[in-house]
Scaffold this motif. Structure first.
Motif, PDB file in Angstrom:
ATOM      1  N   GLN A 265       0.815  -1.205   0.000  1.00 43.13           N
ATOM      2  CA  GLN A 265       0.000   0.000   0.000  1.00 43.13           C
ATOM      3  C   GLN A 265       0.854   1.262   0.000  1.00 43.13           C
ATOM      4  OE1 GLN A 265      -2.677  -0.232   3.328  1.00 43.13           O
ATOM      5  NE2 GLN A 265      -3.867  -1.925   2.465  1.00 43.13           N
ATOM      6  N   ALA A 266       2.058   1.169   0.528  1.00 37.80           N
ATOM      7  CA  ALA A 266       2.948   2.329   0.546  1.00 37.80           C
ATOM      8  C   ALA A 266       3.248   2.796  -0.878  1.00 37.80           C
ATOM      9  CB  ALA A 266       4.234   1.995   1.288  1.00 37.80           C
ATOM     10  N   MET A 267       3.429   1.859  -1.812  1.00 36.73           N
ATOM     11  CA  MET A 267       3.711   2.228  -3.201  1.00 36.73           C
ATOM     12  C   MET A 267       2.520   2.956  -3.820  1.00 36.73           C
ATOM     13  SD  MET A 267       5.742  -1.148  -4.569  1.00 36.73           S
ATOM     14  CE  MET A 267       6.040  -0.350  -6.142  1.00 36.73           C
ATOM     15  N   PHE A 268       1.309   2.470  -3.543  1.00 35.34           N
ATOM     16  CA  PHE A 268       0.116   3.128  -4.075  1.00 35.34           C
ATOM     17  C   PHE A 268       0.009   4.557  -3.548  1.00 35.34           C
ATOM     18  CE2 PHE A 268      -4.317   4.384  -3.774  1.00 35.34           C
ATOM     19  CZ  PHE A 268      -4.817   4.077  -5.023  1.00 35.34           C
ATOM     20  N   THR A 269       0.158   4.732  -2.245  1.00 38.35           N
ATOM     21  CA  THR A 269       0.020   6.063  -1.657  1.00 38.35           C
ATOM     22  C   THR A 269       1.121   6.998  -2.138  1.00 38.35           C
ATOM     23  OG1 THR A 269      -1.067   5.121   0.295  1.00 38.35           O
ATOM     24  CG2 THR A 269      -0.123   7.319   0.519  1.00 38.35           C
ATOM     25  N   LEU A 270       2.335   6.492  -2.260  1.00 40.75           N
ATOM     26  CA  LEU A 270       3.413   7.331  -2.778  1.00 40.75           C
ATOM     27  C   LEU A 270       3.163   7.724  -4.228  1.00 40.75           C
ATOM     28  CD1 LEU A 270       6.547   5.601  -1.195  1.00 40.75           C
ATOM     29  CD2 LEU A 270       5.499   7.783  -0.541  1.00 40.75           C
ATOM     30  N   LEU A 271       2.562   6.816  -4.997  1.00 37.68           N
ATOM     31  CA  LEU A 271       2.205   7.154  -6.376  1.00 37.68           C
ATOM     32  C   LEU A 271       1.167   8.265  -6.401  1.00 37.68           C
ATOM     33  CD1 LEU A 271       2.321   6.620  -9.425  1.00 37.68           C
ATOM     34  CD2 LEU A 271       0.603   4.836  -9.099  1.00 37.68           C
ATOM     35  N   MET A 272       0.165   8.180  -5.527  1.00 39.45           N
ATOM     36  CA  MET A 272      -0.841   9.247  -5.463  1.00 39.45           C
ATOM     37  C   MET A 272      -0.217  10.562  -4.998  1.00 39.45           C
ATOM     38  SD  MET A 272      -3.478   7.716  -6.586  1.00 39.45           S
ATOM     39  CE  MET A 272      -2.296   6.716  -7.533  1.00 39.45           C
ATOM     40  N   LEU A 273       0.747  10.477  -4.094  1.00 43.31           N
ATOM     41  CA  LEU A 273       1.459  11.680  -3.664  1.00 43.31           C
ATOM     42  C   LEU A 273       2.229  12.278  -4.835  1.00 43.31           C
ATOM     43  CD1 LEU A 273       2.368  13.584  -1.402  1.00 43.31           C
ATOM     44  CD2 LEU A 273       4.185  11.969  -0.862  1.00 43.31           C
ATOM     45  N   GLY A 274       2.846  11.414  -5.659  1.00 47.16           N
ATOM     46  CA  GLY A 274       3.542  11.897  -6.845  1.00 47.16           C
ATOM     47  C   GLY A 274       2.591  12.563  -7.828  1.00 47.16           C
ATOM     48  N   MET A 275       1.392  12.013  -7.990  1.00 46.01           N
ATOM     49  CA  MET A 275       0.404  12.640  -8.865  1.00 46.01           C
ATOM     50  C   MET A 275      -0.023  13.997  -8.317  1.00 46.01           C
ATOM     51  SD  MET A 275      -2.003   9.363  -9.924  1.00 46.01           S
ATOM     52  CE  MET A 275      -3.270  10.472 -10.571  1.00 46.01           C
ATOM     53  N   ALA A 276      -0.145  14.100  -6.999  1.00 44.99           N
ATOM     54  CA  ALA A 276      -0.515  15.384  -6.399  1.00 44.99           C
ATOM     55  C   ALA A 276       0.565  16.431  -6.655  1.00 44.99           C
ATOM     56  CB  ALA A 276      -0.747  15.207  -4.899  1.00 44.99           C
ATOM     57  N   ILE A 277       1.815  16.032  -6.536  1.00 37.96           N
ATOM     58  CA  ILE A 277       2.916  16.966  -6.806  1.00 37.96           C
ATOM     59  C   ILE A 277       2.921  17.363  -8.276  1.00 37.96           C
ATOM     60  CG2 ILE A 277       5.428  17.197  -6.839  1.00 37.96           C
ATOM     61  CD1 ILE A 277       5.521  15.379  -4.385  1.00 37.96           C
ATOM     62  N   LEU A 278       2.682  16.395  -9.173  1.00 31.41           N
ATOM     63  CA  LEU A 278       2.627  16.695 -10.601  1.00 31.41           C
ATOM     64  C   LEU A 278       1.532  17.703 -10.910  1.00 31.41           C
ATOM     65  CD1 LEU A 278       3.409  16.138 -13.571  1.00 31.41           C
ATOM     66  CD2 LEU A 278       1.835  14.196 -13.518  1.00 31.41           C
ATOM     67  N   SER A 279       0.400  17.603 -10.215  1.00 34.66           N
ATOM     68  CA  SER A 279      -0.720  18.490 -10.513  1.00 34.66           C
ATOM     69  C   SER A 279      -0.445  19.947 -10.180  1.00 34.66           C
ATOM     70  CB  SER A 279      -1.965  18.024  -9.750  1.00 34.66           C
ATOM     71  OG  SER A 279      -1.844  18.264  -8.353  1.00 34.66           O
ATOM     72  N   ILE A 280       0.551  20.226  -9.334  1.00 38.16           N
ATOM     73  CA  ILE A 280       0.869  21.618  -8.985  1.00 38.16           C
ATOM     74  C   ILE A 280       2.088  22.130  -9.738  1.00 38.16           C
ATOM     75  CG2 ILE A 280      -0.158  21.387  -6.702  1.00 38.16           C
ATOM     76  CD1 ILE A 280       2.599  21.127  -5.511  1.00 38.16           C
ATOM     77  N   LEU A 281       2.728  21.266 -10.521  1.00 35.41           N
ATOM     78  CA  LEU A 281       3.863  21.698 -11.341  1.00 35.41           C
ATOM     79  C   LEU A 281       3.339  22.013 -12.732  1.00 35.41           C
ATOM     80  CD1 LEU A 281       6.555  19.070 -10.219  1.00 35.41           C
ATOM     81  CD2 LEU A 281       6.221  21.408  -9.379  1.00 35.41           C
ATOM     82  N   ASP A 282       3.027  23.285 -12.967  1.00 35.90           N
ATOM     83  CA  ASP A 282       2.356  23.677 -14.213  1.00 35.90           C
ATOM     84  C   ASP A 282       3.083  23.232 -15.478  1.00 35.90           C
ATOM     85  OD1 ASP A 282       0.445  24.741 -12.650  1.00 35.90           O
ATOM     86  OD2 ASP A 282       0.906  26.848 -13.061  1.00 35.90           O
ATOM     87  N   PRO A 283       4.396  23.414 -15.596  1.00 38.69           N
ATOM     88  CA  PRO A 283       5.036  22.991 -16.854  1.00 38.69           C
ATOM     89  C   PRO A 283       4.839  21.512 -17.154  1.00 38.69           C
ATOM     90  CG  PRO A 283       6.512  24.400 -15.589  1.00 38.69           C
ATOM     91  CD  PRO A 283       5.365  24.078 -14.692  1.00 38.69           C
ATOM     92  N   LEU A 284       4.984  20.658 -16.151  1.00 37.34           N
ATOM     93  CA  LEU A 284       4.814  19.219 -16.367  1.00 37.34           C
ATOM     94  C   LEU A 284       3.360  18.866 -16.607  1.00 37.34           C
ATOM     95  CD1 LEU A 284       7.268  17.706 -13.704  1.00 37.34           C
ATOM     96  CD2 LEU A 284       7.620  17.977 -16.164  1.00 37.34           C
ATOM     97  N   TYR A 285       2.462  19.474 -15.847  1.00 37.26           N
ATOM     98  CA  TYR A 285       1.043  19.153 -15.985  1.00 37.26           C
ATOM     99  C   TYR A 285       0.530  19.540 -17.365  1.00 37.26           C
ATOM    100  CZ  TYR A 285      -3.966  18.991 -15.030  1.00 37.26           C
ATOM    101  OH  TYR A 285      -5.304  18.714 -15.096  1.00 37.26           O
ATOM    102  N   TYR A 286       0.857  20.750 -17.824  1.00 38.15           N
ATOM    103  CA  TYR A 286       0.350  21.195 -19.127  1.00 38.15           C
ATOM    104  C   TYR A 286       1.043  20.465 -20.275  1.00 38.15           C
ATOM    105  CZ  TYR A 286      -2.530  24.832 -17.089  1.00 38.15           C
ATOM    106  OH  TYR A 286      -3.517  25.495 -16.388  1.00 38.15           O
TER     107      TYR A 286
END
Length: 410
Positions: free
Chosen positions: A129-150
């Motif tokens: 479960q740690a891998m799943f949660t860390l993946l979701m944390l990575g997605m959350a970080i990606l969502s606030i990085l505008d250059p990567l998200y767009y």
């Protein structure tokens, strides 16, 4: 010679296309004004998720309203996409992709940061479960990085839609147990169905151009995707359930519903006393959940003992099992997996049986808080609502039925 002159009526309503164009311009101006302040949205969403998590018992209506607001945001996002396509087919103006992507980004940030407190609290960090949660944390970080998200939204549309489908999975997984009192298994099945449904655009972009063979391939991939999601449920935290206490003990006070006594777990001690596994499981009020204590020796399943819990008790619903019939080869590492009926891990108790007392685990009946957010007990910082005193031993909330292996009766 006369000429006809067309005089417009100032009181007449503007054409529909003009009204839609005016609404589009207003939304574009609103998005432009919101962009400089968009950095505030992720911490606000995280605070809302944490508030829903910590207030789910004392102010359950507030947690339900926050979850409902998140679902309504997703309905608006999906409606915007469908309405935009209908308007485009009829020749009306639609919002630019930059604006729609900005709106989608805000919804993704809301979903990911709202659900993070639930995932961080219910994850068993010594499991997959740690891998799943860390993946979701990575997605959350990606969502606030505008250059990567767009860049993801513009250049990798199939991956962007997969990102979208995963966010839909999270919002259904977290919101439904609180809103509708669905069990974690029911919520998981609905979340998987929603994820598969919203994976269609991702598969269609990945398989373009869509030929007959690729349509058939996509239809074959959908059940495979659903099966893979169900097979990986052990890695998905049960976002509405977590352990608030756990203990091992040689005896148990059923009147007080508390473990007691202490002994080193040697083979002789297990023969004389057996072993109690005690768990306090936190669940939302109104939720009735089937759980299982799975006793494993060196990773191999030895016993599977079902229990039924009910949500609503702040300290967690107290359930216990008593194992007496241990195998002859009892030495080694043991664990008790606390599982949902659908196969998601809620928590784990570990112990070691050894002939040497110094190497054997001490089962002393002490109720230990699990690591993570539940162990912090931040609810003490929140004022308790006025309520009448609970009866002795909280007998108004019946305990989960204890089971003894080999006994066959409660």
């Amino acid at each position: 010679m006369s000429t006809d002159h067309h005089v417009s009526d100032p009181a007449a309503p503007p054409p529909r296309g003009a009204r839609l164009d005016a609404w589009q311009q207003r939304l574009e101006r609103l998005a432009a004004r919101a962009r400089p302040w968009s950095w505030l949205w992720p911490p606000v969403a995280f605070a809302a998720g944490a508030g829903s998590f910590f207030l789910v018992e004392r102010q359950q209506w507030l947690g339900a309203m926050l979850a409902l607001a998140m679902l309504l945001a997703w309905v608006l996002l999906l409606s915007e996409s469908l309405i935009g396509r209908l308007l485009s087919r009829r020749g009306y103006p639609t919002l630019p992709r930059g604006v729609t992507t900005f709106i989608a980004q805000m919804i993704h940030q809301e979903t990911l940061f709202f659900t993070l407190p639930f995932l961080l609290a219910t994850t068993v960090w010594t499991s997959g479960q740690a891998m799943f949660t860390l993946l979701m944390l990575g997605m959350a970080i990606l969502s606030i990085l505008d250059p990567l998200y767009y860049r993801l939204a513009d250049r990798h549309r199939w991956l962007y839609f997969a990102f979208h489908a995963q966010c839909v999975f999270l919002v259904v997984l977290v919101a439904l147990p609180t809103l509708l009192h669905l069990t974690t298994t029911q919520s998981l099945l609905l979340a998987l169905a929603a994820m598969v449904l919203f994976s269609l655009p991702s598969l269609m972009h990945l398989l373009r151009p869509m030929t007959r063979g690729r349509w058939l391939a996509m239809l074959a991939l959908l059940p495979l995707l659903a099966g893979a999601g169900w097979a990986g449920r052990l890695w998905v935290p049960p976002a509405s359930l977590w352990l608030s206490g756990r203990a091992l003990s040689p005896s148990f006070d059923e009147q007080a519903r508390a473990p007691e006594g202490g002994v080193r777990l040697t083979p002789e001690a297990l023969v004389d006393h057996g072993l109690y596994a005690y768990t306090a499981i936190h669940a939302p009020r109104g939720l009735r959940e089937d759980v299982v204590h799975e006793w494993r020796h060196e990773g191999k399943l030895v016993d599977r003992i079902p229990l039924v819990i009910k949500g609503g008790r702040e300290a967690g619903y107290r359930a216990w099992t008593h194992k007496q019939n241990f195998p002859e080869a009892v030495l080694g590492n043991w664990r008790v997996d606390v599982m949902t009926a659908g196969g998601q891990r809620i928590g784990v108790l570990r112990f070691r049986v050894s002939e040497t007392a110094e190497r054997a685990t001490l089962a002393d009946g002490r109720i230990q808080a699990p690591p993570g957010l539940p162990g912090l007990d931040l609810r003490r910082l929140i004022a308790r609502p006025a309520e009448s005193p609970a009866p002795d031993s909280e007998k108004d909330t019946p305990p989960a039925t204890p089971r003894e292996d080999g006994a066959g009766t409660p």
